[in-house]
Design a protein around this motif. Structure first.
Motif, mmCIF file in Angstrom:
data_model
loop_
_atom_site.group_PDB
_atom_site.id
_atom_site.type_symbol
_atom_site.label_atom_id
_atom_site.label_comp_id
_atom_site.label_asym_id
_atom_site.label_seq_id
_atom_site.Cartn_x
_atom_site.Cartn_y
_atom_site.Cartn_z
ATOM 1 N N TYR A 90 0.759 -1.088 -0.335
ATOM 2 C CA TYR A 90 0.286 0.399 -0.135
ATOM 3 C C TYR A 90 0.567 1.091 0.126
ATOM 4 C CZ TYR A 90 -3.253 2.738 1.491
ATOM 5 O OH TYR A 90 -4.054 4.332 1.913
ATOM 6 N N GLY A 91 2.088 0.860 0.959
ATOM 7 C CA GLY A 91 2.621 2.196 0.784
ATOM 8 C C GLY A 91 3.624 2.861 -0.157
ATOM 9 N N ARG A 92 4.083 1.664 -0.878
ATOM 10 C CA ARG A 92 5.063 1.352 -2.167
ATOM 11 C C ARG A 92 3.814 2.942 -3.560
ATOM 12 N NH1 ARG A 92 6.933 -3.757 -1.379
ATOM 13 N NH2 ARG A 92 5.684 -4.163 -2.313
ATOM 14 N N ARG A 93 2.553 2.046 -3.344
ATOM 15 C CA ARG A 93 1.732 2.787 -3.976
ATOM 16 C C ARG A 93 1.235 3.672 -4.210
ATOM 17 N NH1 ARG A 93 -3.082 -2.464 -3.961
ATOM 18 N NH2 ARG A 93 -2.057 -4.130 -5.994
ATOM 19 N N LEU A 94 1.359 3.958 -3.038
ATOM 20 C CA LEU A 94 0.906 5.358 -2.240
ATOM 21 C C LEU A 94 1.658 6.450 -3.152
ATOM 22 C CD1 LEU A 94 -1.406 7.632 -1.374
ATOM 23 C CD2 LEU A 94 0.435 6.932 0.959
ATOM 24 N N GLY A 95 3.313 5.697 -2.553
ATOM 25 C CA GLY A 95 4.354 6.556 -2.788
ATOM 26 C C GLY A 95 4.771 6.853 -4.271
ATOM 27 N N ALA A 96 3.986 5.874 -5.282
ATOM 28 C CA ALA A 96 4.569 5.597 -6.960
ATOM 29 C C ALA A 96 2.897 6.991 -7.261
ATOM 30 C CB ALA A 96 3.705 4.641 -7.574
ATOM 31 N N GLY A 97 1.542 7.078 -6.724
ATOM 32 C CA GLY A 97 1.425 8.107 -7.147
ATOM 33 C C GLY A 97 1.865 9.605 -6.344
ATOM 34 N N SER A 99 4.422 11.193 -9.073
ATOM 35 C CA SER A 99 3.355 12.413 -10.436
ATOM 36 C C SER A 99 3.150 13.936 -9.358
ATOM 37 C CB SER A 99 2.118 11.527 -10.330
ATOM 38 O OG SER A 99 3.071 10.497 -11.465
ATOM 39 N N LEU A 100 2.669 13.858 -8.689
ATOM 40 C CA LEU A 100 1.796 14.506 -7.731
ATOM 41 C C LEU A 100 2.880 16.084 -7.749
ATOM 42 C CD1 LEU A 100 -0.906 14.129 -5.259
ATOM 43 C CD2 LEU A 100 -0.725 15.069 -7.847
ATOM 44 N N ILE A 101 4.059 15.631 -6.854
ATOM 45 C CA ILE A 101 5.459 16.228 -6.432
ATOM 46 C C ILE A 101 5.920 16.614 -7.810
ATOM 47 C CG2 ILE A 101 8.164 16.051 -5.670
ATOM 48 C CD1 ILE A 101 6.578 13.933 -4.074
ATOM 49 N N TYR A 102 6.337 15.818 -8.570
ATOM 50 C CA TYR A 102 7.217 16.240 -9.944
ATOM 51 C C TYR A 102 6.047 17.529 -10.833
ATOM 52 C CZ TYR A 102 10.713 12.631 -10.932
ATOM 53 O OH TYR A 102 11.655 11.731 -11.006
ATOM 54 N N ILE A 103 4.729 17.175 -10.587
ATOM 55 C CA ILE A 103 4.515 18.953 -11.025
ATOM 56 C C ILE A 103 4.485 19.872 -10.277
ATOM 57 C CG2 ILE A 103 2.606 19.100 -11.710
ATOM 58 C CD1 ILE A 103 1.509 16.040 -12.151
ATOM 59 N N LEU A 104 4.350 19.947 -9.205
ATOM 60 C CA LEU A 104 3.104 20.999 -8.057
ATOM 61 C C LEU A 104 4.996 21.144 -6.790
ATOM 62 C CD1 LEU A 104 -0.221 19.439 -7.502
ATOM 63 C CD2 LEU A 104 0.582 21.586 -8.484
ATOM 64 N N THR A 129 6.418 3.985 1.815
ATOM 65 C CA THR A 129 5.826 5.397 0.789
ATOM 66 C C THR A 129 6.989 6.294 0.452
ATOM 67 O OG1 THR A 129 3.306 5.645 1.619
ATOM 68 C CG2 THR A 129 4.843 7.742 0.997
ATOM 69 N N ILE A 130 7.609 6.826 2.346
ATOM 70 C CA ILE A 130 8.973 7.483 1.865
ATOM 71 C C ILE A 130 9.971 6.460 0.742
ATOM 72 C CG2 ILE A 130 11.173 8.555 3.242
ATOM 73 C CD1 ILE A 130 8.557 8.583 5.001
ATOM 74 N N ALA A 131 10.577 5.676 0.451
ATOM 75 C CA ALA A 131 11.796 5.374 0.263
ATOM 76 C C ALA A 131 11.014 4.932 -1.341
ATOM 77 C CB ALA A 131 11.344 3.654 0.855
ATOM 78 N N GLU A 132 9.382 4.740 -1.335
ATOM 79 C CA GLU A 132 8.883 4.809 -2.862
ATOM 80 C C GLU A 132 9.792 6.290 -3.575
ATOM 81 O OE1 GLU A 132 8.181 2.399 -5.864
ATOM 82 O OE2 GLU A 132 8.321 1.803 -4.142
ATOM 83 N N ILE A 133 9.141 6.829 -2.545
ATOM 84 C CA ILE A 133 9.591 8.782 -3.666
ATOM 85 C C ILE A 133 10.738 8.781 -3.249
ATOM 86 C CG2 ILE A 133 8.942 11.464 -2.358
ATOM 87 C CD1 ILE A 133 7.074 10.496 -0.913
ATOM 88 N N ARG A 148 11.501 6.931 -6.829
ATOM 89 C CA ARG A 148 11.043 7.486 -8.263
ATOM 90 C C ARG A 148 11.088 8.750 -8.748
ATOM 91 N NH1 ARG A 148 6.897 4.430 -10.463
ATOM 92 N NH2 ARG A 148 6.571 2.413 -8.832
ATOM 93 N N VAL A 149 11.867 10.045 -6.891
ATOM 94 C CA VAL A 149 11.919 11.348 -7.659
ATOM 95 C C VAL A 149 13.110 11.743 -7.169
ATOM 96 C CG1 VAL A 149 10.750 14.138 -6.823
ATOM 97 C CG2 VAL A 149 9.694 12.016 -6.536
ATOM 98 N N LEU A 150 13.507 12.750 -8.368
ATOM 99 C CA LEU A 150 14.952 13.284 -8.536
ATOM 100 C C LEU A 150 15.368 14.277 -7.446
ATOM 101 C CD1 LEU A 150 15.006 14.682 -12.278
ATOM 102 C CD2 LEU A 150 16.659 13.010 -11.430
ATOM 103 N N ALA A 151 16.242 13.898 -6.694
ATOM 104 C CA ALA A 151 16.087 14.909 -5.294
ATOM 105 C C ALA A 151 16.486 16.618 -5.605
ATOM 106 C CB ALA A 151 17.916 14.214 -5.054
ATOM 107 N N SER A 152 16.025 17.084 -6.669
ATOM 108 C CA SER A 152 15.801 18.296 -6.856
ATOM 109 C C SER A 152 15.021 18.715 -6.975
ATOM 110 C CB SER A 152 16.716 18.839 -8.379
ATOM 111 O OG SER A 152 16.074 17.620 -9.297
ATOM 112 N N SER A 153 13.690 17.760 -7.101
ATOM 113 C CA SER A 153 12.333 18.280 -6.930
ATOM 114 C C SER A 153 11.793 17.955 -5.435
ATOM 115 C CB SER A 153 11.465 17.481 -8.155
ATOM 116 O OG SER A 153 11.826 17.127 -9.556
#
Length: 304
Positions: free
Chosen positions: A223-230, A233-238, A260-264, A267-272
């Motif tokens: 559940y945490g991984r899925r939430l992190g993946a979702g 996307s929001l972090i990259y945009i906002l 969730t945190i591990a997934e973020i 997936r997400v560049l440190a700069s974002s």
């Protein structure tokens, strides 16, 4: 100025399918009175309007300082904050001019917004989001709602319908969503998703995990991984400064937040995500009424 802030008050309303919660607040966020009344059944626009007027009358008796009313509704509201376009779990709600009705009967300024947007405003004003100008709120409940606060202001887009964060696509071929989308984040992060996949309520599943049930522990990690993946996307945009998680499922956050945190982070560049904080909402089921009050104050300031 401070005296004026304290003397000026508004009523915040959180209109739900089973209960209507009201609070009377001053501009510093002090609650002077609160009231909860049952939502009439069937919850037709006319019946709800009468119940609201009665509750507002109780709240405003001998209080001349009330300047306005904010109302949070379970569904989209038009961009002007006047018309409830559809309301989930309420009967026959289609383009209901509720703000006009209440204004005409009370003589007070009325503004409305979607309930998740109100919860986001509430958390930004008096809850977990007070330190931030840019944040998103995700409510993990029966569905997955969202709110976007940009530069300290609620972002709803030109039609009033922006910020449906739970409806972003997570899986191209996933389960069909009420919105018409498929495999939306809501289909993997809501109470309904947990019931569909495990046959259990989130609280039961959380209790099992805490007792060491391996399958339950693994489910929450997934559940945490899925939430992190979702959220990625929001972090990259906002690129928010904070993400606040609310709703009933957030009570078991310690079971899924680490994954969730591990997934973020994966997936997400440190700069974002510089300085990004993941927080749990603090206002519980008062967030909606508090945010509706903030909506009313913001609207009064804007008018003046």
């Amino acid at each position: 100025m401070k005296d004026q802030q304290i003397s000026s008050q508004v009523i915040g309303v959180d209109l739900g399918g089973s209960a209507i919660k009201l609070g009377r607040y001053d501009a510093l966020g002090n609650c002077h009175q609160s009231l909860t009344v049952p939502t009439p059944q069937p919850a037709t626009p006319e019946a709800v309007c009468l119940a609201l007027l009665d509750a507002i009358a109780q709240m405003s008796q001998n209080v001349p300082s009330i300047q306005g009313i904010g109302i949070g509704l379970p569904g989209p509201v038009d961009a002007s904050g006047r018309i409830s376009q559809i309301a989930i779990n309420l009967k026959n709600w289609q383009n209901v001019p509720l703000a006009d009705w209440i204004e005409a009967k009370t003589g007070l300024s009325v503004v409305m917004a979607n309930d998740a947007n109100c919860a986001g405003l509430g958390e930004a004003w008096l809850g977990a989001g007070q330190r931030f100008k840019n944040l998103i709120l995700l409510t993990l409940g029966t569905g997955v709602g969202g709110a976007i606060i940009l530069n300290g202001e609620l972002f709803v887009g030109p039609q009033g319908t922006a910020g449906e964060l739970g409806l972003i696509t997570l899986n191209f071929d996933g389960p069909v969503c009420n919105s018409g989308n498929q495999g939306s984040l809501e289909q993997y992060a809501s109470v309904q998703a947990i019931r569909r996949e495990t046959g259990l309520e989130p609280a039961e599943l959380a209790a099992k995990a805490k007792l060491g049930d391996t399958k339950a522990i693994e489910y929450w990690q997934q559940y945490g991984r899925r939430l992190g993946a979702g959220l990625a996307s929001l972090i990259y945009i906002l690129t928010p400064e904070a993400i606040i998680l609310g709703g009933g499922i957030s009570a078991g956050a310690e079971l899924f937040l680490p994954s969730t945190i591990a997934e973020i982070e994966r997936r997400v560049l440190a700069s974002s995500r510089v300085g990004l904080e993941l927080l749990i909402a603090e206002l519980g089921n008062q967030a909606g009424a508090i945010g509706a009050a903030k909506l009313a104050f913001d609207s009064l300031v804007f008018k003046h």
